[in-house]
Design a protein around this motif. Sequence first.
Motif, PDB file in Angstrom:
ATOM      1  N   VAL A   1       0.836  -1.210   0.133  1.00  0.00           N
ATOM      2  CA  VAL A   1       0.029   0.136  -0.077  1.00  0.00           C
ATOM      3  C   VAL A   1       0.892   1.287   0.008  1.00  0.00           C
ATOM      4  O   VAL A   1       0.778   2.048  -1.024  1.00  0.00           O
ATOM      5  CB  VAL A   1      -0.889  -0.083   1.163  1.00  0.00           C
ATOM      6  CG1 VAL A   1      -1.948   1.266   1.281  1.00  0.00           C
ATOM      7  CG2 VAL A   1      -1.778  -1.155   1.193  1.00  0.00           C
ATOM      8  N   ASP A   2       1.818   1.265   1.005  1.00  0.00           N
ATOM      9  CA  ASP A   2       2.458   2.619   1.230  1.00  0.00           C
ATOM     10  C   ASP A   2       3.628   2.716   0.116  1.00  0.00           C
ATOM     11  O   ASP A   2       3.837   3.882  -0.436  1.00  0.00           O
ATOM     12  CB  ASP A   2       3.196   2.443   2.303  1.00  0.00           C
ATOM     13  CG  ASP A   2       2.235   2.796   3.779  1.00  0.00           C
ATOM     14  OD1 ASP A   2       1.228   3.263   3.541  1.00  0.00           O
ATOM     15  OD2 ASP A   2       2.484   2.202   4.864  1.00  0.00           O
TER      16      ASP A   2
ATOM     17  N   THR B   1      -5.683  -3.094  -5.865  1.00  0.00           N
ATOM     18  CA  THR B   1      -4.419  -3.671  -6.048  1.00  0.00           C
ATOM     19  C   THR B   1      -3.966  -4.327  -4.721  1.00  0.00           C
ATOM     20  O   THR B   1      -3.359  -5.390  -4.635  1.00  0.00           O
ATOM     21  CB  THR B   1      -3.300  -2.549  -6.464  1.00  0.00           C
ATOM     22  OG1 THR B   1      -3.761  -1.996  -7.469  1.00  0.00           O
ATOM     23  CG2 THR B   1      -2.081  -3.219  -6.547  1.00  0.00           C
ATOM     24  N   ALA B   2      -4.124  -3.704  -3.591  1.00  0.00           N
ATOM     25  CA  ALA B   2      -3.758  -4.178  -2.543  1.00  0.00           C
ATOM     26  C   ALA B   2      -4.609  -5.669  -2.242  1.00  0.00           C
ATOM     27  O   ALA B   2      -3.995  -6.610  -1.731  1.00  0.00           O
ATOM     28  CB  ALA B   2      -4.105  -3.216  -1.159  1.00  0.00           C
TER      29      ALA B   2
ATOM     30  N   ALA C   1       1.013   0.877  -4.272  1.00  0.00           N
ATOM     31  CA  ALA C   1      -0.334   1.138  -4.706  1.00  0.00           C
ATOM     32  C   ALA C   1      -0.728   2.634  -4.451  1.00  0.00           C
ATOM     33  O   ALA C   1      -1.769   2.982  -4.890  1.00  0.00           O
ATOM     34  CB  ALA C   1      -1.187  -0.010  -4.217  1.00  0.00           C
ATOM     35  N   ASN C   2      -0.270   3.022  -3.228  1.00  0.00           N
ATOM     36  CA  ASN C   2      -0.683   4.522  -3.017  1.00  0.00           C
ATOM     37  C   ASN C   2       0.076   5.593  -3.991  1.00  0.00           C
ATOM     38  O   ASN C   2      -0.371   6.527  -4.401  1.00  0.00           O
ATOM     39  CB  ASN C   2      -0.414   4.780  -1.653  1.00  0.00           C
ATOM     40  CG  ASN C   2      -1.369   4.927  -0.715  1.00  0.00           C
ATOM     41  OD1 ASN C   2      -2.807   4.854  -1.088  1.00  0.00           O
ATOM     42  ND2 ASN C   2      -1.211   5.001   0.683  1.00  0.00           N
TER      43      ASN C   2
ATOM     44  N   HIS D   1      -6.463   9.429   1.196  1.00  0.00           N
ATOM     45  CA  HIS D   1      -6.441   7.879   1.549  1.00  0.00           C
ATOM     46  C   HIS D   1      -7.109   7.977   3.169  1.00  0.00           C
ATOM     47  O   HIS D   1      -8.020   7.017   3.522  1.00  0.00           O
ATOM     48  CB  HIS D   1      -4.917   7.344   1.594  1.00  0.00           C
ATOM     49  CG  HIS D   1      -4.757   5.903   2.009  1.00  0.00           C
ATOM     50  ND1 HIS D   1      -5.152   4.866   1.430  1.00  0.00           N
ATOM     51  CD2 HIS D   1      -3.869   5.293   2.937  1.00  0.00           C
ATOM     52  CE1 HIS D   1      -4.986   3.803   1.912  1.00  0.00           C
ATOM     53  NE2 HIS D   1      -3.985   3.922   2.612  1.00  0.00           N
TER      54      HIS D   1
ATOM     55  N   PHE E   1      -7.503   7.941  -7.008  1.00  0.00           N
ATOM     56  CA  PHE E   1      -6.551   7.171  -5.773  1.00  0.00           C
ATOM     57  C   PHE E   1      -6.804   6.068  -5.217  1.00  0.00           C
ATOM     58  O   PHE E   1      -6.172   5.070  -5.492  1.00  0.00           O
ATOM     59  CB  PHE E   1      -6.353   8.653  -4.874  1.00  0.00           C
ATOM     60  CG  PHE E   1      -5.201   9.718  -5.089  1.00  0.00           C
ATOM     61  CD1 PHE E   1      -5.508  10.240  -6.493  1.00  0.00           C
ATOM     62  CD2 PHE E   1      -4.575  10.308  -4.265  1.00  0.00           C
ATOM     63  CE1 PHE E   1      -4.670  11.436  -6.796  1.00  0.00           C
ATOM     64  CE2 PHE E   1      -3.762  11.399  -4.581  1.00  0.00           C
ATOM     65  CZ  PHE E   1      -3.999  11.829  -5.724  1.00  0.00           C
ATOM     66  N   ASP E   2      -7.546   6.332  -4.274  1.00  0.00           N
ATOM     67  CA  ASP E   2      -7.866   4.943  -3.311  1.00  0.00           C
ATOM     68  C   ASP E   2      -8.483   3.722  -4.049  1.00  0.00           C
ATOM     69  O   ASP E   2      -8.329   2.540  -3.386  1.00  0.00           O
ATOM     70  CB  ASP E   2      -8.782   5.549  -2.159  1.00  0.00           C
ATOM     71  CG  ASP E   2      -8.242   5.022  -0.652  1.00  0.00           C
ATOM     72  OD1 ASP E   2      -6.902   4.746  -0.611  1.00  0.00           O
ATOM     73  OD2 ASP E   2      -9.034   4.613   0.201  1.00  0.00           O
TER      74      ASP E   2
ATOM     75  N   VAL F   1      -1.839  12.317  -1.435  1.00  0.00           N
ATOM     76  CA  VAL F   1      -2.103  10.896  -1.026  1.00  0.00           C
ATOM     77  C   VAL F   1      -2.573  10.949   0.295  1.00  0.00           C
ATOM     78  O   VAL F   1      -3.790  10.209   0.555  1.00  0.00           O
ATOM     79  CB  VAL F   1      -0.802  10.130  -1.147  1.00  0.00           C
ATOM     80  CG1 VAL F   1      -0.926   8.752  -0.514  1.00  0.00           C
ATOM     81  CG2 VAL F   1      -0.712   9.976  -2.756  1.00  0.00           C
TER      82      VAL F   1
ATOM     83  N   THR G   1      -7.975   2.380  -6.977  1.00  0.00           N
ATOM     84  CA  THR G   1      -7.091   1.575  -7.780  1.00  0.00           C
ATOM     85  C   THR G   1      -6.109   1.090  -6.564  1.00  0.00           C
ATOM     86  O   THR G   1      -6.034  -0.258  -6.548  1.00  0.00           O
ATOM     87  CB  THR G   1      -6.309   2.237  -8.764  1.00  0.00           C
ATOM     88  OG1 THR G   1      -7.140   2.939  -9.519  1.00  0.00           O
ATOM     89  CG2 THR G   1      -5.572   1.452  -9.461  1.00  0.00           C
ATOM     90  N   THR G   2      -5.765   1.696  -5.639  1.00  0.00           N
ATOM     91  CA  THR G   2      -4.954   1.139  -4.533  1.00  0.00           C
ATOM     92  C   THR G   2      -5.722   0.284  -3.867  1.00  0.00           C
ATOM     93  O   THR G   2      -5.192  -0.727  -3.275  1.00  0.00           O
ATOM     94  CB  THR G   2      -4.700   2.369  -3.387  1.00  0.00           C
ATOM     95  OG1 THR G   2      -4.507   3.708  -4.221  1.00  0.00           O
ATOM     96  CG2 THR G   2      -3.919   2.003  -2.235  1.00  0.00           C
TER      97      THR G   2
END
Lengths: 64, 459
Positions: free
Chosen positions: B157-158, B267-268, B161-162, B188, B260-261, B184, B263-264
């Motif tokens: 994440v950090d 992915t996570a 993906a962020n 987030h 932002f969040d 970000v 797709t993050t």
Amino acid sequence: MKVRVDPDRCQGHTICSMIAPTLFTLDDEDGHSTAIDGEVPAELESKAAEAIRSCPEQAISVIP
Amino acid sequence: MTTQPVTDDDPEQDDTGRKKNRYHFDRHTPDYREKFTEVTEEMLDKCPVAWSDTYGGHWVAAGHSEVFELARSAEYLSNDHDPQNERRGYKGISIPSPEVGFRGGFLEMDPPEQRHYRQLLNPYLSPAAVARWTPLVDEVVRASLNERIETGQIDFVDDLANIVPAVLTLAMLGIPLKNWDIYVEPIHASVYTSPNSPDQARIAASRLAMRDDMMAQLAEIRANPRPGLIDALARAEINGTVPPDFELLGIIALLMGGGFDTTTALTARSLEWLSEHPARREQLSAQRDTLLDSATEEFLRYFTPAPGDGRTISADCVIAGQEFKEGERIWLSWAMSNRDPEVFPNPNEVELDRTGNRHHSFGLGIHRCIGSNVARMVFKRMVIAVLDRMPDYTCDPAGAEHYQTIGIIQGMKHLPATFTPGPRIGDGLEETIARMQVLVDEERLAAPVTDRKGAAREK
């Protein structure tokens, strides 16, 4: 077999062209789909059927 | 949260028939996250459209065919958010509606206004427009992984993906890439921090810094035009009038929140699943040419990063066999409709080669996620790079932290993993971002596809 994309239903999800890129063309500006004019080649009929089944807006149909 | 349908009689006699399917639905509780499968199966089975007494009372649509019909009935369902009560006072897409009301861009508008904005921004976000960005995304992904590759440890994440969706979103907007870390954290953290958390003061401060930068960017781009989504907005005339700045800021915030969040989160969650299913991970990597598209759609279906949208019924109507009254609120659950066994055999299993996957994760109808092409591309590039450079990664379940609730985004705060260390390839993140800024500027990459075609190429 021929297929058609209903332009009033298509919202540009692009699934059809992921499944069958040679059968469906996406508009450069908004990604909305158009099907090829002529007959679907026999070897791509199953792909066309899969595109019909996969369209989230149910915008693709077989032209009788 | 009750897991039994409520069958009590309605006190309003007129409504007993109309609201006979009842379910106490509260998606903002941790309980809903824990019992998601159970609640979903029960609603799909017994009440695919139900009345819930929560948040002032609202409908909940869970069934796939019901959500399909409702979401495509723009003539009876309104997205409008009208906090100043200039029209009908509708509450937009959030349930409950936020106390401090402002319109969340074109997602909280109806046509024709909504259509004008979509037509304006589509040439920046179409498949052809998005394909131009793939080389830049690959560079930012490579550099992000470089920062961790020699240590054998990463937080997906950090550290990945962020970062990548944020850098790309800023680039497309026309904001300097190096500003990504201003944006970000507030975006987030605003999603996962509960309103009474002691951390709220810090997040509020970071939100103010973000808003200041956003306003400064809009002013700067207006004074010295540079291509991008903000430039399109700065020049916009909608229905013959120039929209006020607060409207434009609402749209920029929508594009960031969407970019932002979500797709993050996708992915996570997907990387975590692949760690838990190493044989499937090997299969996906080996058969990526045939499997990556269907696997991406399946992860979208199964994890549904944005789990739904609210609407307001704008005229009395009957849709999907249910009678609705003007002014009633309704929640369209993309997440629950994505588990409907009528459409998805074995709905609670991830099947990487699933066919006929008519999932609702980007919504349906005229409000289809305008960033869907961006999301798919960025997700695929990140996952493939991880499979190539960290093929044996293992996520640490003790460190993995899911959002406590899944009412807004089904995401993760942290996803630490270990892997066999590997060599760096090329430069690190800071240098790469500086190089990519030059590329964006020289190549005018953020111009609409109508002005500029072809992928990015460094000189």
